[in-house]
Scaffold this active site. Structure first.
Site, PDB file in Angstrom:
ATOM      1  N   ASP A  81       0.746  -0.864  -0.027  1.00 38.87           N
ATOM      2  CA  ASP A  81       0.405  -0.003  -0.457  1.00 38.87           C
ATOM      3  C   ASP A  81       1.068   1.404  -0.119  1.00 38.87           C
ATOM      4  O   ASP A  81       0.578   1.898   0.926  1.00 38.87           O
ATOM      5  CB  ASP A  81      -0.885   0.237   0.725  1.00 38.87           C
ATOM      6  CG  ASP A  81      -2.074  -1.271   0.714  1.00 38.87           C
ATOM      7  OD1 ASP A  81      -2.328  -2.027   0.278  1.00 38.87           O
ATOM      8  OD2 ASP A  81      -2.785  -0.578   1.683  1.00 38.87           O
ATOM      9  N   HIS A  84       3.334   4.487   8.902  1.00 34.77           N
ATOM     10  CA  HIS A  84       3.629   2.908   9.341  1.00 34.77           C
ATOM     11  C   HIS A  84       5.324   3.196   8.641  1.00 34.77           C
ATOM     12  O   HIS A  84       5.625   1.471   8.863  1.00 34.77           O
ATOM     13  CB  HIS A  84       3.115   2.747   7.665  1.00 34.77           C
ATOM     14  CG  HIS A  84       1.545   2.611   8.458  1.00 34.77           C
ATOM     15  ND1 HIS A  84       0.955   2.744   9.246  1.00 34.77           N
ATOM     16  CD2 HIS A  84       0.101   3.551   8.194  1.00 34.77           C
ATOM     17  CE1 HIS A  84      -0.254   2.579   9.344  1.00 34.77           C
ATOM     18  NE2 HIS A  84      -0.855   3.600   8.835  1.00 34.77           N
TER      19      HIS A  84
HETATM   20  N1  LIG Z   1      -8.975   1.367   1.993  1.00 34.91           N
HETATM   21  C1  LIG Z   1      -7.689   0.883   1.234  1.00 34.91           C
HETATM   22  C2  LIG Z   1      -6.535   0.788   2.465  1.00 34.91           C
HETATM   23  C3  LIG Z   1      -5.879   1.403   2.640  1.00 34.91           C
HETATM   24  N2  LIG Z   1      -4.729   1.136   3.545  1.00 34.91           N
HETATM   25  C4  LIG Z   1      -3.558   1.800   3.153  1.00 34.91           C
HETATM   26  C5  LIG Z   1      -4.291   1.914   4.509  1.00 34.91           C
HETATM   27  C6  LIG Z   1      -2.099   2.914   4.750  1.00 34.91           C
HETATM   28  C7  LIG Z   1      -2.789   4.579   5.965  1.00 34.91           C
HETATM   29  C8  LIG Z   1      -2.375   6.274   5.776  1.00 34.91           C
HETATM   30  C9  LIG Z   1      -2.072   6.124   7.315  1.00 34.91           C
HETATM   31  O1  LIG Z   1      -3.450   6.746   6.775  1.00 34.91           O
HETATM   32  O2  LIG Z   1      -2.006   5.491   8.647  1.00 34.91           O
HETATM   33  C10 LIG Z   1      -1.298   7.789   6.876  1.00 34.91           C
HETATM   34  F1  LIG Z   1      -1.534   8.626   8.203  1.00 34.91           F
HETATM   35  F2  LIG Z   1       0.170   6.827   6.956  1.00 34.91           F
HETATM   36  F3  LIG Z   1      -1.106   8.354   6.503  1.00 34.91           F
HETATM   37 ZN   LIG Z   2      -4.512   6.710   9.126  1.00 34.40          ZN
END
Ligand SMILES: NCCCNCCCCCC(O)(O)C(F)(F)F
Ligand SMILES: [Zn+2]
Length: 578
Positions: free
Chosen positions: A77, A120
């Site tokens: 991701d 992350h």
């Molecule tokens: N539904 C789509 C699946 C998304 N999966 C990845 C989510 C990443 C979140 C990133 C975050 O929001 O935690 C950051 F703060 F790092 F930007």
């Molecule tokens: Zn987030």
């Protein structure tokens, strides 16, 4: 052409532009000092990441599209494009510029609005839109360059910042707190180690706190309950030199990732509750937040509190829901052996359980059916921005070391009624002043209480005064006292939403300054900061003159009432009053 795995399409440049435009539109930007950004150096990035990872990322600007896609495949991701290495260095550099400005006292606190996010990313891996771990590097940098001994990282993003957890899990000098959507490991990043029983390792045991949300639809009451009953007691005991916030706003209502129901104004209170720690040294760093409307509102709420403006309480606060109560119970049990501030968990759950039962099932079936864009919520209410933050009633001829606004000299303090009535109604209810400090030669509780009665009759807003007569003798059971404040007084106060806070300090109560200061600071979250402080102390006292709007008065003729009105706060310093 740019490629992007579908998961990343929500992480768009407009996240920064709508946030900044909102700050400009509301006039908040003009009240801030803007700090130049810079690229992070290799050395700074290597505080957290490995050489091989950094060398690999360095090559991405020169990769062909297929090489770039291959490189990206090894991580989850996250997307790379030719310019992301430059952007990631700027995100780290901006974070460090903010840490510099706060640690040197150039500013009291601040926020870094950055992309890509960081929490992350790991020593040798990118993950979840994150390339370099901005906040983890910021913590190491503050410890190395400024000798910060203890750093608290509060991660209110709706995802677990596993990168931060891995970085500090064996380090007792960095306390990492994260709440995150978990749903019993069914939500990304689907890690077993995101659960409440990951408490840290070896010397770091007890310094990693995970609060899993096992349901969506969490509300303001749930967020506050976790702050009062999990984070704040430990944070006060940890006593950090610096607070870093992984400020992700995907935990706000309307966000497609979080699917929570907490409204943007809750971040005003989360920020306020952290601002009394570390002498006010707080650096917020943007992480997630994908609903551009709630993101912009949440950023503004956060910044306005950083600027010191009081915030009205969010509407209809209650107790936490059943699921949160379980999470609170589990995480407190997992940490019981590491932290002394511990209300009997049974007492906590008994009280809140009763409330939880009363709450209608807030399972958001309805919410889940609506798409994130369709979810609407009221604009956060307009907030007071009083021209004067604190006024004092001083005896004649006593100058205050700060540019206090002097109320008209009140009658002889023996008649408390007129004094507090006059001072209070003239200033506080007019909203022209946020807080009043009235110092008296003679302070008799019964008069105060009767005055309170009078005030209640007089004040237009219904005042349920939270009248605190400080209990503990000296600083012996500070932890216990703070626990009572955090675990009982504040939750009550937030639930009953008084129109006025009357803080009474009995002579000779011997409460040490730091406790009094913390209490005065924390209670400003109630009643939009309308606080009437009545106190008297004997003889010379040491006053910790810190940027939390501090009051003190001293008996005998040479009174000194000091406090901080101006918005650029002085460094904390000790001043001896004789
Ligand atoms: N539904 C789509 C699946 C998304 N999966 C990845 C989510 C990443 C979140 C990133 C975050 O929001 O935690 C950051 F703060 F790092 F930007
Ligand atoms: Zn987030």
């Amino acid at each position: 052409s740019r490629f992007c795995s579908p998961a990343c399409k929500i992480e768009v440049p407009e996240r920064l532009t709508v946030s900044h435009e909102a700050l400009v539109r509301t006039g908040l930007a003009a009240r801030c000092v803007s700090i130049a950004v810079r690229e992070a150096t290799d050395e700074e990035i290597l505080l957290v990441h490995s050489e091989e990872y950094l060398e690999a990322v360095k090559k991405t600007p020169y990769m062909t599209l297929e090489d770039l896609m291959a490189f990206t495949q090894q991580y989850g991701d996250v997307y790379f494009h030719p310019n992301i290495y430059h952007c990631a260095k700027l995100a780290v550099g901006a974070t460090l510029q903010l840490v510099d400005s706060v640690m040197t006292g150039r500013v009291r606190n601040g926020i870094a609005l950055v992309r890509p996010p960081g929490h992350h990313s790991q020593k040798s891996a990118a993950s979840g839109f994150c390339i370099f771990n901005n906040v983890a590097i910021g913590a190491r940098y503050a410890m190395q360059k400024y000798g910060a001994k203890r750093v608290l990282i509060v991660d209110w993003d709706v995802h677990h910042g596993q990168g931060v957890q891995y970085c500090f899990e064996d380090d007792p000098n960095v306390l990492y707190f994260s709440w995150h959507r978990y749903e019993h490991q069914n939500f990304w990043p689907n890690l077993r180690e995101s659960d409440y029983d990951s408490v840290g390792k070896e010397k770091g045991a007890g310094f990693n706190i995970n609060v899993p949300w096992n349901k969506v639809g969490m509300e303001n009451s749930d967020y506050l309950a976790v702050f009062f009953h999990v984070l704040l007691p430990v944070a006060y005991e940890f006593c950090p030199d610096l607070v870093l916030v992984s400020a992700g706003f995907d935990s706000a209502i309307g966000d497609p990732e979080g699917k929570m129901c907490a409204t943007p104004d809750i971040f005003a209170h989360l920020t306020h509750l952290l601002m009394n720690l570390a002498g006010g040294k707080l650096c917020a760093v943007l992480e997630g937040g994908y609903n551009l409307t709630s993101l912009a509102q949440s950023v503004c709420q956060t910044v306005q509190t950083l600027l010191g403006d009081p915030a009205p309480l969010p509407a209809d606060l209650g107790g936490p829901c059943e699921s949160v109560l379980k999470s609170i119970h589990c995480v407190r049990s997992a940490h019981k052996q590491y932290w002394s501030s511990d209300l009997p968990a049974s007492e906590l759950s008994a009280k809140s359980l009763k409330v939880a039962e009363q709450k209608t099932g807030n399972e958001p079936e309805a919410q889940e059916q609506r798409s994130p864009e369709e979810i609407v919520w009221p604009e956060p209410p307009k907030r007071l921005c009083p021209p004067v933050r604190t006024a004092v009633a001083l005896p004649e001829g006593v100058a205050c070391p700060d540019a206090c606004k002097r109320c008209s000299s009140a009658e002889a303090p023996s008649s408390l009624y007129s004094l507090s009535l006059h001072v209070l109604c003239e200033c506080v209810c007019a909203g022209s002043v946020c807080r009043i400090t009235v110092s008296l030669y003679i302070l008799v509780c019964v008069i105060v209480c009767r005055a309170v009665h009078v005030l209640i009759c007089v004040c237009v807003c219904v005042c349920v005064c939270v009248c605190v007569c400080l209990a503990p003798q000296g600083c012996s059971d500070v932890a216990g006292f703070m626990q009572a404040v955090l675990g009982l007084l504040l939750p009550l106060g937030y639930e009953y939403n008084p129109g006025l806070v009357l803080l009474v300090r009995m002579p000779g109560s011997g409460v040490c300054e730091s406790v009094w200061q913390q209490l005065a600071g924390l209670l400003q979250g109630l009643a939009q900061g309308h606080t009437l402080v009545l106190m008297q102390v004997r003889g010379p006292v040491w006053v910790k003159y810190s940027p939390v709007n501090w009051w003190m008065c001293i008996q005998d003729q040479n009174w000194q009432l000091c406090k901080c009105t101006n918005s650029c706060y002085q460094q904390a310093e000790y001043i001896r009053y004789s």
